[in-house]
Design a protein around this motif. Structure first.
Motif, PDB file in Angstrom:
ATOM      1  N   VAL A 137      15.751 -16.890  62.199  1.00 18.80           N
ATOM      2  CA  VAL A 137      14.319 -16.699  62.474  1.00 18.80           C
ATOM      3  C   VAL A 137      13.514 -17.905  61.971  1.00 18.80           C
ATOM      4  CG1 VAL A 137      12.315 -15.254  61.982  1.00 18.80           C
ATOM      5  CG2 VAL A 137      14.535 -14.197  62.414  1.00 18.80           C
ATOM      6  N   ALA A 138      13.881 -18.415  60.796  1.00 14.99           N
ATOM      7  CA  ALA A 138      13.167 -19.571  60.250  1.00 14.99           C
ATOM      8  C   ALA A 138      13.344 -20.796  61.131  1.00 14.99           C
ATOM      9  CB  ALA A 138      13.663 -19.860  58.829  1.00 14.99           C
ATOM     10  N   ALA A 139      14.537 -20.999  61.665  1.00 13.83           N
ATOM     11  CA  ALA A 139      14.771 -22.143  62.539  1.00 13.83           C
ATOM     12  C   ALA A 139      14.033 -21.985  63.866  1.00 13.83           C
ATOM     13  CB  ALA A 139      16.267 -22.304  62.783  1.00 13.83           C
ATOM     14  N   GLN A 140      13.979 -20.762  64.364  1.00 15.86           N
ATOM     15  CA  GLN A 140      13.309 -20.519  65.640  1.00 15.86           C
ATOM     16  C   GLN A 140      11.813 -20.774  65.555  1.00 15.86           C
ATOM     17  OE1 GLN A 140      13.892 -16.546  67.090  1.00 15.86           O
ATOM     18  NE2 GLN A 140      12.560 -16.820  68.881  1.00 15.86           N
ATOM     19  N   HIS A 141      11.207 -20.420  64.418  1.00 12.57           N
ATOM     20  CA  HIS A 141       9.749 -20.540  64.283  1.00 12.57           C
ATOM     21  C   HIS A 141       9.340 -21.671  63.342  1.00 12.57           C
ATOM     22  CE1 HIS A 141       9.040 -16.748  66.428  1.00 12.57           C
ATOM     23  NE2 HIS A 141      10.060 -16.244  65.753  1.00 12.57           N
ATOM     24  N   ASP A 142      10.285 -22.515  62.956  1.00  7.73           N
ATOM     25  CA  ASP A 142      10.013 -23.657  62.085  1.00  7.73           C
ATOM     26  C   ASP A 142       9.349 -23.207  60.773  1.00  7.73           C
ATOM     27  OD1 ASP A 142       9.998 -26.277  61.278  1.00  7.73           O
ATOM     28  OD2 ASP A 142       8.099 -26.758  62.268  1.00  7.73           O
ATOM     29  N   LEU A 143      10.048 -22.322  60.057  1.00 10.72           N
ATOM     30  CA  LEU A 143       9.524 -21.763  58.819  1.00 10.72           C
ATOM     31  C   LEU A 143      10.366 -22.210  57.635  1.00 10.72           C
ATOM     32  CD1 LEU A 143       9.096 -18.047  60.001  1.00 10.72           C
ATOM     33  CD2 LEU A 143       7.377 -19.864  60.095  1.00 10.72           C
ATOM     34  N   LYS A 144       9.808 -22.055  56.455  1.00  7.59           N
ATOM     35  CA  LYS A 144      10.547 -22.157  55.204  1.00  7.59           C
ATOM     36  C   LYS A 144      10.319 -20.858  54.432  1.00  7.59           C
ATOM     37  CE  LYS A 144      10.727 -27.160  54.515  1.00  7.59           C
ATOM     38  NZ  LYS A 144      10.401 -28.293  53.597  1.00  7.59           N
ATOM     39  N   ILE A 145      11.403 -20.307  53.915  1.00  2.61           N
ATOM     40  CA  ILE A 145      11.345 -18.999  53.246  1.00  2.61           C
ATOM     41  C   ILE A 145      11.782 -19.173  51.802  1.00  2.61           C
ATOM     42  CG2 ILE A 145      12.192 -16.631  53.256  1.00  2.61           C
ATOM     43  CD1 ILE A 145      12.814 -17.029  56.256  1.00  2.61           C
ATOM     44  N   PHE A 146      10.939 -18.747  50.873  1.00  2.00           N
ATOM     45  CA  PHE A 146      11.230 -18.827  49.441  1.00  2.00           C
ATOM     46  C   PHE A 146      11.399 -17.401  48.905  1.00  2.00           C
ATOM     47  CE2 PHE A 146       9.070 -22.702  50.581  1.00  2.00           C
ATOM     48  CZ  PHE A 146       9.671 -23.683  49.802  1.00  2.00           C
ATOM     49  N   LEU A 147      12.633 -17.056  48.598  1.00  2.00           N
ATOM     50  CA  LEU A 147      12.906 -15.708  48.090  1.00  2.00           C
ATOM     51  C   LEU A 147      12.330 -15.543  46.689  1.00  2.00           C
ATOM     52  CD1 LEU A 147      16.621 -15.129  49.189  1.00  2.00           C
ATOM     53  CD2 LEU A 147      14.521 -14.592  50.431  1.00  2.00           C
ATOM     54  N   SER A 148      11.650 -14.446  46.485  1.00  2.00           N
ATOM     55  CA  SER A 148      11.113 -14.119  45.156  1.00  2.00           C
ATOM     56  C   SER A 148      12.047 -13.243  44.349  1.00  2.00           C
ATOM     57  CB  SER A 148       9.756 -13.411  45.303  1.00  2.00           C
ATOM     58  OG  SER A 148       8.861 -14.176  46.077  1.00  2.00           O
ATOM     59  N   VAL A 149      12.992 -12.589  45.027  1.00  2.00           N
ATOM     60  CA  VAL A 149      13.889 -11.640  44.366  1.00  2.00           C
ATOM     61  C   VAL A 149      15.312 -11.894  44.831  1.00  2.00           C
ATOM     62  CG1 VAL A 149      12.092  -9.884  44.133  1.00  2.00           C
ATOM     63  CG2 VAL A 149      13.554  -9.897  46.160  1.00  2.00           C
ATOM     64  N   LEU A 150      16.241 -11.384  44.059  1.00  2.00           N
ATOM     65  CA  LEU A 150      17.658 -11.403  44.409  1.00  2.00           C
ATOM     66  C   LEU A 150      18.156  -9.965  44.502  1.00  2.00           C
ATOM     67  CD1 LEU A 150      18.932 -14.285  42.079  1.00  2.00           C
ATOM     68  CD2 LEU A 150      18.666 -14.371  44.568  1.00  2.00           C
ATOM     69  N   PRO A 151      19.296  -9.721  45.144  1.00  2.00           N
ATOM     70  CA  PRO A 151      19.828  -8.354  45.210  1.00  2.00           C
ATOM     71  C   PRO A 151      19.956  -7.727  43.829  1.00  2.00           C
ATOM     72  CG  PRO A 151      21.018  -9.750  46.738  1.00  2.00           C
ATOM     73  CD  PRO A 151      20.095 -10.651  45.976  1.00  2.00           C
ATOM     74  N   GLY A 152      19.582  -6.462  43.750  1.00  2.00           N
ATOM     75  CA  GLY A 152      19.531  -5.742  42.488  1.00  2.00           C
ATOM     76  C   GLY A 152      18.117  -5.479  42.010  1.00  2.00           C
ATOM     77  N   LYS A 153      17.148  -6.171  42.585  1.00  2.00           N
ATOM     78  CA  LYS A 153      15.747  -6.003  42.196  1.00  2.00           C
ATOM     79  C   LYS A 153      15.186  -4.713  42.794  1.00  2.00           C
ATOM     80  CE  LYS A 153      11.803  -7.601  40.477  1.00  2.00           C
ATOM     81  NZ  LYS A 153      11.604  -7.856  39.039  1.00  2.00           N
ATOM     82  N   PHE A 154      14.385  -4.012  41.998  1.00  2.00           N
ATOM     83  CA  PHE A 154      13.697  -2.818  42.498  1.00  2.00           C
ATOM     84  C   PHE A 154      12.418  -3.273  43.182  1.00  2.00           C
ATOM     85  CE2 PHE A 154      11.015   0.983  42.097  1.00  2.00           C
ATOM     86  CZ  PHE A 154      11.881   1.930  42.631  1.00  2.00           C
ATOM     87  N   CYS A 155      12.318  -3.013  44.477  1.00  2.00           N
ATOM     88  CA  CYS A 155      11.235  -3.540  45.306  1.00  2.00           C
ATOM     89  C   CYS A 155      10.250  -2.433  45.677  1.00  2.00           C
ATOM     90  CB  CYS A 155      11.800  -4.175  46.582  1.00  2.00           C
ATOM     91  SG  CYS A 155      12.947  -5.533  46.288  1.00  2.00           S
ATOM     92  N   THR A 156       8.988  -2.805  45.735  1.00  2.00           N
ATOM     93  CA  THR A 156       7.915  -1.912  46.164  1.00  2.00           C
ATOM     94  C   THR A 156       7.014  -2.678  47.126  1.00  2.00           C
ATOM     95  OG1 THR A 156       6.420  -2.541  44.359  1.00  2.00           O
ATOM     96  CG2 THR A 156       7.970  -0.736  43.931  1.00  2.00           C
ATOM     97  N   PRO A 157       6.202  -1.984  47.908  1.00  2.00           N
ATOM     98  CA  PRO A 157       5.313  -2.689  48.835  1.00  2.00           C
ATOM     99  C   PRO A 157       4.321  -3.612  48.148  1.00  2.00           C
ATOM    100  CG  PRO A 157       5.525  -0.383  49.461  1.00  2.00           C
ATOM    101  CD  PRO A 157       6.190  -0.521  48.127  1.00  2.00           C
ATOM    102  N   SER A 158       4.047  -3.392  46.862  1.00  2.00           N
ATOM    103  CA  SER A 158       3.080  -4.238  46.160  1.00  2.00           C
ATOM    104  C   SER A 158       3.695  -5.516  45.608  1.00  2.00           C
ATOM    105  CB  SER A 158       2.447  -3.449  45.007  1.00  2.00           C
ATOM    106  OG  SER A 158       3.447  -3.022  44.094  1.00  2.00           O
ATOM    107  N   ASN A 159       5.027  -5.644  45.684  1.00  2.00           N
ATOM    108  CA  ASN A 159       5.700  -6.839  45.172  1.00  2.00           C
ATOM    109  C   ASN A 159       6.414  -7.559  46.316  1.00  2.00           C
ATOM    110  OD1 ASN A 159       5.020  -6.302  42.426  1.00  2.00           O
ATOM    111  ND2 ASN A 159       6.667  -4.770  42.366  1.00  2.00           N
ATOM    112  N   PRO A 160       5.925  -8.725  46.740  1.00  2.00           N
ATOM    113  CA  PRO A 160       6.564  -9.449  47.846  1.00  2.00           C
ATOM    114  C   PRO A 160       7.994  -9.856  47.496  1.00  2.00           C
ATOM    115  CG  PRO A 160       4.357 -10.321  47.394  1.00  2.00           C
ATOM    116  CD  PRO A 160       4.702  -9.397  46.260  1.00  2.00           C
TER     117      PRO A 160
END
Length: 415
Positions: A222-245
């Motif tokens: 997807v990043a290559a198709q739309h010329d994006l750069k993606i910076f992950l804020s979390v790694l697997p194991g993180k507890f995620c909520t809609p308020s935390n990107p």
């Protein structure tokens, strides 16, 4: 693609019904494969096997296999309950995925179905002269397979669910996750260090749960198709909520904002953590096992000492895998943080040092482990070892009442 298949294969391996179902289907096929011998010209030289002898063998197999299968299920359930109660419920998945037990149960159920189907077919004259001989040979081989499987399974079930066996299985799972991590550090993403300086469109997930897996191939495509750069804020194991990107996306424009939904689909959330892309989870599980062993209700410092030795071996594996890792980033448009050794130490030792602070034998073994890990040749691990050694000694001084015990720990803590 390979990582996705491996992830789903591991989840299938945790389902107890999959292998019995597959073996049951194969057993029905084997019961009718024997009839193909009647279509060959082997009638002239194969011996004539009486229907009564085959019926006796199939009756023996059919009548005994269902009982053995029920016994196997009962023994496995007892072992699973023992693993959850004596170790930690988080260790249940690695015990459930035990191949020996699953294979044994599958064979017992499959042989029962084979015997029932073959017996019905035999009584309805499905097999002729050569077919009966083929069925007899297959039945003898199946009977031998059952005996060998039962003997091997009895040796395995005697250990399954025991504390030492559970620790060993968790160690193997953690070792595999360490190896997977250093085969593709940061999940194959490029590194970045200063996360606070990253700006972009925040990518938040609409659900709540633990991040089990990140589909890096989808993110890269997807990043290559739309010329994006993606910076992950979390790694697997993180507890995620809609308020935390979970990521910051650079390069978005009003024309390609719809790709955020595609990016969100690459993050798999669930109620529980897994070992696949989450090296820290196994260390948490080992620490929980040690903490339960140190509880007043159990009072088993030997298990805690065993866990300390296990974690020491795992950190040695971590160093060797890190030194051997020469892999270049696979995904040039995705950036992810590194795993911090300090976080690994917190997961492995915080609870253990807290609950074992009043026990001189556990504290001495813990200090020796810090000394050993600091000598593995990794500066990050050495820094973490020094900090945790000093922290553990401070806990000892607050918890121990006998001056001689405190002095014994001080003599070992050389940092």
């Amino acid at each position: 693609m390979r990582e996705n298949l491996l992830f789903h294969w591991n989840r299938i391996g945790e389902k107890l019904w999959v292998k019995p179902l597959l073996v049951s289907i194969l057993s029905v096929a084997f019961a009718f494969v024997a009839s193909l011998a009647d279509q060959t010209d082997s009638v002239a030289w194969v011996p004539n096997i009486s229907t009564e002898s085959i019926e006796a063998l199939l009756n023996l197999v059919t009548s005994s296999m269902l009982v053995i299968a029920m016994f196997a299920v009962g023994a496995m359930v007892t072992a699973y309950a023992s693993a959850s109660n004596s170790a930690t419920p988080r260790a249940f998945s690695v015990v459930l995925a035990d191949d020996t037990s699953q294979n044994a149960l599958s064979i017992f159920i499959g042989v029962f179905i084979y015997g029932a189907v073959a017996l019905v077919a035999l009584k309805n004259d499905v097999y002729d002269h050569a077919g009966r001989f083929a069925l007899f040979i297959v039945s003898v081989l199946v009977f031998a397979l059952v005996i060998l499987t039962f003997i091997r399974w009895m040796d395995s079930i005697a250990r399954l669910g025991r504390m030492g066996n559970t620790i060993d299985k968790v160690e193997v799972a953690v070792a595999n996750s360490f190896s997977v991590w250093w085969n593709q550090p940061r999940l194959g993403a490029s590194p970045f260090s200063n996360q606070s300086s990253i700006t972009g469109e925040p990518l938040a997930l609409p659900k709540v749960g633990y991040l089990q897996r990140v589909d890096m191939a989808t993110l890269q495509a997807v990043a290559a198709q739309h010329d994006l750069k993606i910076f992950l804020s979390v790694l697997p194991g993180k507890f995620c909520t809609p308020s935390n990107p979970v990521a910051q996306v650079q390069g978005l424009s009003p024309d390609n904002m719809q790709c955020l939904d595609e990016l969100s689909s690459a993050f798999h959330l669930a109620d529980q953590r897994t070992y696949d892309q989450d090296p820290r989870f196994g260390l948490v599980v080992l620490c929980e096992i040690a903490c339960r062993a140190l509880s007043p209700a159990v009072n088993d410092p030997g298990t805690a000492i065993d866990v300390v030795g296990t974690v020491t071996r795992l950190f040695h594996l971590w160093v060797r895998a890190r030194q051997a890792s020469t892999t270049e980033p696979l995904h040039d448009r995705i950036f992810a943080p590194d795993l911090r050794e300090q976080d690994l130490f917190d997961d492995a030792f915080n609870g253990l040092a807290r609950d074992g602070a009043g026990l001189v034998e556990v504290s001495i073994r813990l200090q020796k482990a810090f000394q050993a890990i600091s000598g593995f040749g990794d500066n990050d691990l050495r820094d973490a070892s020094i900090e945790h050694s000093q922290r553990a000694l401070a806990r000892n001084e607050l918890s121990m009442t006998l001056p001689q015990d405190i002095e014994a720990v001080r003599n070992v803590a050389r940092f």
